[in-house]
Design a protein around this motif. Structure first.
Motif, PDB file in Angstrom:
ATOM      1  N   GLY B 172       0.780  -1.235   0.000  1.00 44.99           N
ATOM      2  CA  GLY B 172       0.000   0.000   0.000  1.00 44.99           C
ATOM      3  C   GLY B 172       0.806   1.275   0.000  1.00 44.99           C
ATOM      4  O   GLY B 172       0.271   2.351   0.231  1.00 44.99           O
ATOM      5  N   LEU B 173       2.105   1.186  -0.298  1.00 48.05           N
ATOM      6  CA  LEU B 173       2.964   2.362  -0.134  1.00 48.05           C
ATOM      7  C   LEU B 173       2.722   3.437  -1.193  1.00 48.05           C
ATOM      8  O   LEU B 173       2.833   4.624  -0.910  1.00 48.05           O
ATOM      9  N   LEU B 174       2.393   3.017  -2.415  1.00 40.94           N
ATOM     10  CA  LEU B 174       2.214   3.991  -3.497  1.00 40.94           C
ATOM     11  C   LEU B 174       0.731   4.285  -3.684  1.00 40.94           C
ATOM     12  O   LEU B 174       0.074   3.623  -4.476  1.00 40.94           O
ATOM     13  N   ALA B 175       0.239   5.272  -2.925  1.00 35.92           N
ATOM     14  CA  ALA B 175      -1.180   5.626  -2.998  1.00 35.92           C
ATOM     15  C   ALA B 175      -2.054   4.380  -2.876  1.00 35.92           C
ATOM     16  O   ALA B 175      -3.077   4.240  -3.549  1.00 35.92           O
ATOM     17  N   GLY B 176      -1.640   3.452  -2.025  1.00 36.03           N
ATOM     18  CA  GLY B 176      -2.433   2.247  -1.793  1.00 36.03           C
ATOM     19  C   GLY B 176      -1.983   1.046  -2.609  1.00 36.03           C
ATOM     20  O   GLY B 176      -2.398  -0.073  -2.342  1.00 36.03           O
ATOM     21  N   TYR B 177      -1.157   1.266  -3.627  1.00 39.57           N
ATOM     22  CA  TYR B 177      -0.656   0.143  -4.414  1.00 39.57           C
ATOM     23  C   TYR B 177       0.651  -0.370  -3.819  1.00 39.57           C
ATOM     24  O   TYR B 177       1.361   0.356  -3.129  1.00 39.57           O
ATOM     25  N   ASN B 178       0.950  -1.651  -4.107  1.00 40.13           N
ATOM     26  CA  ASN B 178       2.139  -2.266  -3.533  1.00 40.13           C
ATOM     27  C   ASN B 178       3.377  -1.971  -4.375  1.00 40.13           C
ATOM     28  O   ASN B 178       3.341  -2.097  -5.592  1.00 40.13           O
ATOM     29  N   LEU B 179       4.454  -1.603  -3.697  1.00 37.56           N
ATOM     30  CA  LEU B 179       5.723  -1.362  -4.364  1.00 37.56           C
ATOM     31  C   LEU B 179       6.623  -2.561  -4.112  1.00 37.56           C
ATOM     32  O   LEU B 179       6.724  -3.043  -2.986  1.00 37.56           O
TER      33      LEU B 179
END
Lengths: 145, 283
Positions: B172-179
């Protein structure tokens, strides 16, 4: 196509989204983003339902007090997501000691939680943030004899 | 796409379907898209870079198998790469992989087999506080030594790469998406993956090469970039490699990856760029 330029653009995009993410976190808590108490209630009901339908996981709950589990689980999610609640249950280590949950069953439990979040109409991006708050607790859940 | 390539794709799809049916009760322990793909040398990874993750979906009580087939096409060359890896108890990965490399100008095919072993030393890419760390080796047996010999490679029969990798998923690090990111440090003497032998007049020692992948995982799609440093042992201006990729995971058991590659100069042919397509299974 210049790949070097593209890669730099990608990294810049990542940094911008990172800072954007930080900004929004100040404005709105995860608790508010997921829809507050009503969503947590739905999520709890759906999670309990998922567990009751899964033989492998249900065995861990066979002697549990469902009403108490629902209450403590709601409180815990509410607190971890920054909502106005205090978790009043036992700590995670005490709760799971004696169950000796292995990685496979832990992963299966996570999967049931994701199913429950889907059924509760929690957006994918919010789901990831909820999982991120739970991840540090894995060591307090698995392999406790 | 050339006919041979589409043939391979169709065959591999059928193969995967049969595999899926026979391993329907196999491992499925990990979050979608977090166990990576199989890279060009048969190890669990991205497209070009081996990752710290093992190739399978296995948890510590499971075993998992991952077949794959990849096809690379650039201006003057093409490469078929296919193989299978087994990953055991989320601890040890063993892989076997065949390369068939077409040199259009010489109407000739170079072949090598790669045997890989990878051991997870620490952590879990999703769950541990620090990145997952693994060490591995790739033993490469070149079956067609003539061209490597003609270009002045010191060893033309076999060579071994050693690497250490670190990888992490940030939920969830990138606006809720996984990095997801991975970095790898590889000691290697291989010229163009080993297809042109090992070592040469320019350099005959192991060189440390840096490799990295960074990507974003949407729900069923991941995209990102990769970089792979390479030695220039033969004095033919061997270049570092880069790619941008997009992967599609309809479910936990199948992945389809497309990439655009910038491979630079290969054996005297400048500015080689083109596409990469890969189908992988995890059971």
């Amino acid at each position: 196509m210049n790949l070097r330029l593209l890669s730099i653009a990608f990294v810049v995009l990542v940094i911008i989204s990172l800072s954007g993410c930080k900004l929004t976190q100040h404005e709105q808590s995860l608790f508010e983003e997921m829809g507050g108490h009503s969503t947590i209630t739905k999520l709890t009901e759906n999670f309990v339902d998922e567990i009751s339908r899964n033989q492998e996981i249900f065995k861990y709950f066979a002697r549990s007090d469902v009403v108490r589990f629902k209450q403590k689980f709601s409180e815990h999610i509410c607190m971890l997501s920054g909502g106005p609640c205090k978790y009043t249950g036992d700590n995670m280590v005490d709760v799971h000691t004696g169950m000796n949950i292995n990685e496979h069953d832990f992963n299966l439990g996570v999967e049931l939680l994701i199913n429950a979040m889907n059924r509760s109409d929690i957006p994918h991006t919010t789901q990831n943030k909820i999982l991120a708050t739970l991840v540090p607790h894995r060591q307090d859940i698995i392999y406790l004899e | 796409m050339p006919r041979t390539a589409s043939n391979i794709m169709i065959k591999s799809l059928i193969f995967l379907l049969i595999f899926t049916a026979s391993f329907a009760y196999g491992a499925d322990g990990k979050l979608l898209g977090t166990s990576g793909l199989v890279q060009i040398e048969g190890s669990g990874g991205g497209g070009l870079v081996p990752w710290a993750t093992l190739s399978g979906l296995d948890s510590d009580s499971e075993v998992s198998f991952s077949p794959f087939v990849s096809y690379v096409s650039v201006q003057d060359y093409s490469l078929k790469s296919y193989g299978i890896s087994g990953s055991f108890y989320d601890q040890l990965e063993v892989s076997i992989n065949r390369h068939e490399f077409e040199v259009d100008a010489l109407k000739t095919e170079l072949k090598q087999d790669i045997y890989g072993v990878k051991y997870r030393v620490y952590g879990d890419i999703v769950y541990s506080k620090w990145p997952q760390i693994s060490v591995g080796l790739m033993h490469k047996k070149l079956k067609t030594p003539a061209i490597a010999d003609a270009l002045g490679a010191t060893q033309t029969n076999s060579g071994t790469d050693f690497y250490i990798s670190a990888a992490k998923v940030h939920l969830g690090l990138l606006a809720g998406y996984n990095l997801v990111w991975n970095t790898t440090l590889r000691a290697s003497k291989a010229n163009e993956l080993g297809l042109l032998g090992f070592g040469g007049a320019n350099n005959d020692n192991y060189k440390l090469n840096f490799e990295a992948t960074a990507g974003v995982v949407l729900r069923h799609i991941a995209f990102g970039v990769e970089y792979r440093q390479k030695p220039d042992n033969l004095g033919l201006n061997e270049d570092d490699w880069m790619d941008v990729f997009i992967s599609y995971f309809p479910n936990k058991h199948i992945s389809l990856t497309l990439a655009y590659l910038d491979l630079g100069s290969i054996a005297g042919s400048d500015t080689q760029s083109g596409y990469y397509i890969s189908i992988g299974g995890q059971f």
